[in-house]
Design a protein around this motif. Structure first.
Motif, PDB file in Angstrom:
ATOM      1  N   THR A  83       0.824  -1.218   0.000  1.00 16.28           N
ATOM      2  CA  THR A  83       0.000   0.000   0.000  1.00 16.28           C
ATOM      3  C   THR A  83       0.857   1.267   0.000  1.00 16.28           C
ATOM      4  N   ARG A  86       0.680   3.892  -3.373  1.00 12.82           N
ATOM      5  CA  ARG A  86      -0.448   3.846  -4.318  1.00 12.82           C
ATOM      6  C   ARG A  86      -1.059   5.204  -4.627  1.00 12.82           C
ATOM      7  N   CYS A 117      -6.351  -5.167  -3.707  1.00  7.93           N
ATOM      8  CA  CYS A 117      -7.342  -6.075  -4.282  1.00  7.93           C
ATOM      9  C   CYS A 117      -8.745  -5.447  -4.245  1.00  7.93           C
ATOM     10  N   TYR A 176     -14.491  -6.968   9.331  1.00 10.94           N
ATOM     11  CA  TYR A 176     -13.368  -6.316  10.015  1.00 10.94           C
ATOM     12  C   TYR A 176     -13.255  -4.898   9.449  1.00 10.94           C
ATOM     13  N   HIS A 182      -9.800   1.619   6.935  1.00 13.57           N
ATOM     14  CA  HIS A 182      -8.985   0.619   6.236  1.00 13.57           C
ATOM     15  C   HIS A 182      -7.961   1.313   5.333  1.00 13.57           C
ATOM     16  N   LYS A 183      -6.797   0.659   5.189  1.00 10.94           N
ATOM     17  CA  LYS A 183      -5.696   1.276   4.429  1.00 10.94           C
ATOM     18  C   LYS A 183      -6.003   1.449   2.938  1.00 10.94           C
ATOM     19  N   HIS A 184      -7.068   0.827   2.449  1.00  7.90           N
ATOM     20  CA  HIS A 184      -7.414   0.969   1.029  1.00  7.90           C
ATOM     21  C   HIS A 184      -8.297   2.171   0.719  1.00  7.90           C
TER      22      HIS A 184
HETATM   23  C1  LIG Z   1      -8.393 -10.250   3.857  1.00  5.96           C
HETATM   24  C2  LIG Z   1      -7.393  -9.188   4.202  1.00  5.96           C
HETATM   25  O1  LIG Z   1      -6.903  -9.088   5.316  1.00  5.96           O
HETATM   26  N1  LIG Z   1      -7.062  -8.386   3.227  1.00  5.96           N
HETATM   27  C3  LIG Z   1      -6.071  -7.340   3.373  1.00  5.96           C
HETATM   28  C4  LIG Z   1      -5.898  -6.623   2.097  1.00  5.96           C
HETATM   29  C5  LIG Z   1      -5.101  -7.385   1.110  1.00  5.96           C
HETATM   30  C6  LIG Z   1      -4.487  -6.472   0.145  1.00  5.96           C
HETATM   31  O2  LIG Z   1      -5.017  -6.091  -0.849  1.00  5.96           O
HETATM   32  O3  LIG Z   1      -3.333  -5.960   0.550  1.00  5.96           O
HETATM   33  P1  LIG Z   1      -2.819  -4.566   0.082  1.00  5.96           P
HETATM   34  O4  LIG Z   1      -3.318  -3.546   0.994  1.00  5.96           O
HETATM   35  O5  LIG Z   1      -1.363  -4.605   0.066  1.00  5.96           O
HETATM   36  O6  LIG Z   1      -3.390  -4.347  -1.240  1.00  5.96           O
HETATM   37  C7  LIG Z   1      -6.500  -6.303   4.397  1.00  5.96           C
HETATM   38  O7  LIG Z   1      -7.681  -6.038   4.535  1.00  5.96           O
HETATM   39  O8  LIG Z   1      -5.599  -5.666   4.950  1.00  5.96           O
END
Ligand SMILES: CC(=O)N[C@@H](CCC(=O)OP(=O)(O)O)C(=O)O
Ligand SMILES: NC(=O)C1=CN([C@@H]2O[C@H](COP(=O)(O)OP(=O)(O)OC[C@H]3O[C@@H](n4cnc5c(N)ncnc54)[C@H](OP(=O)(O)O)[C@@H]3O)[C@@H](O)[C@H]2O)C=CC1
Length: 310
Positions: A83, A86, A117, A176, A182-184
């Motif tokens: 991450t 990005r 993802c 969760y 969340h980092k995304h």
């Molecule tokens: C199920 C699970 O724990 N998933 C990971 C994300 C997986 C992923 O995409 O990692 P990046 O952030 O590097 O893209 C999470 O939520 O942190």
């Protein structure tokens, strides 16, 4: 001379799948580190600096450390699956189908950040509607998703599969990211071209690989004249002329009774659906992918191939 590829983190979940996707390829030379030495900084630094393309499959901190090990060496091109970079302006975002010019940007870039993802699915449905003027930039977007447990890397795989693990998880499906931080989220907001951060609610299911990402929308909050059909047509137009992202025809989606999270496990493609009823008030945009396919390792190999085609 064959291009040299080093996967830093090759013994982890994403790294292993990149290696298996590249098995049997004779057009590249894979540099490898023994598993017991995977954290040996001196060997890693040497291999990183010997590569033409370094693919980082590491946690964020270790990725930043690897990039620092390459400082001043402009010959090595980097694909970072973490991450860490990005939304960094000097890194190309590694989602080739996101924009008309994105594959070319990745091909010519030295630094490529592989997408997360979940964001691959979310941006995959949001961005085309932003660019078509259908989704207003201040729309309060919600993203609900379920991932296979390999998304949590070696640690979560052990928690899910090993009953003797002190943090063993027995749940078949759990939510969760409950703080909504969340980092995304920053990546979804930036590359989704949104003014407001989406509400993102992820979950994990008891299956290794696969992912469903859902973005439900109220049609009366979209641009005037938007319909289920015009939303679908905008996605079809956006993804014309490539074979990785498939927009499922409306007639086909209308016949489905269910969407299976594991349908694309092992594949590097993504399917997009527009669900709802013609003339209805809402649509549900759904992306189906493999968290380790188009969501990570598949995308990394796709980006490497684009970079090597320069
Ligand atoms: C199920 C699970 O724990 N998933 C990971 C994300 C997986 C992923 O995409 O990692 P990046 O952030 O590097 O893209 C999470 O939520 O942190
Ligand atoms: N799994 C997935 O579906 C996805 C993962 N990603 C991203 O890919 C990256 C890798 O994740 P994933 O493969 O799941 O994680 P894993 O934990 O499965 O693998 C990470 C690997 O990196 C190694 N490592 C950790 N710290 C260091 C360090 N300081 N120096 C050298 N090696 C180190 C680990 O070794 P050790 O065994 O010693 O810990 C392990 O081999 C992460 O940034 C993740 O967010 C992105 C999209 C999807």
């Amino acid at each position: 001379m064959k291009p040299k590829i080093f996967i830093d983190g090759e013994h982890g979940t994403t790294g292993l799948q990149i290696r298996s996707r590249m098995a049997g390829r004779s057009d590249v030379e894979l540099l490898s580190i023994p598993e017991a030495e995977r954290r040996n900084a001196a060997i890693r630094e040497d291999l990183l600096n010997s590569a033409d393309v370094a693919i980082l499959c590491l946690p964020d901190d270790a990725s930043k450390q690897a990039v620092a090990m390459l400082e001043g060496n402009n010959k090595v091109r980097i694909i970072d699956t973490s991450t860490a970079h990005r939304i960094a302006p000097d890194w190309a975002y590694g989602f080739a189908e996101m924009d008309q010019g994105q594959a070319g940007r990745i091909r010519d870039a030295r630094l490529v950040a592989n997408p997360g993802c979940y964001p691959t699915g979310a941006i995959g449905v949001i961005r085309p509607l932003r660019q078509a003027g259908i989704l207003p930039e201040n729309y309060p977007v919600t993203v609900n998703a379920v991932s296979g447990y390999t998304g949590g890397g070696k640690q979560m795989i052990a928690q899910m599969e090993d009953p003797t693990n002190p943090d063993h998880i027995t749940s078949p499906n759990f939510l969760y990211g409950l703080t909504l931080k969340h980092k995304h989220v920053p990546e979804m907001k930036t590359h989704g071209l949104l003014d407001r951060a989406p509400i993102f609610s992820p979950s994990v299911g008891r299956f290794p690989q696969g992912m469903i990402v859902q973005v439900p929308l109220f049609i009366d909050q979209l641009a005037d004249g938007a319909t289920l059909e015009s939303i679908h047509a905008a996605l079809v137009a956006h993804y014309a002329g490539q074979s990785i992202v498939e927009v499922v025809p409306l007639e086909e989606s209308a016949k489905l009774a269910r969407v299976d999270a594991v349908e694309l496990a092992g594949k590097g493609t993504m399917k997009l659906y527009v669900f709802g009823s013609s003339g209805g008030e809402q649509v549900n945009l759904v992306a189906l992918l493999d968290n380790l396919g188009k969501g990570a390792s598949g995308a990394a190999v796709q980006n490497m191939d684009l970079m090597l085609s320069a």
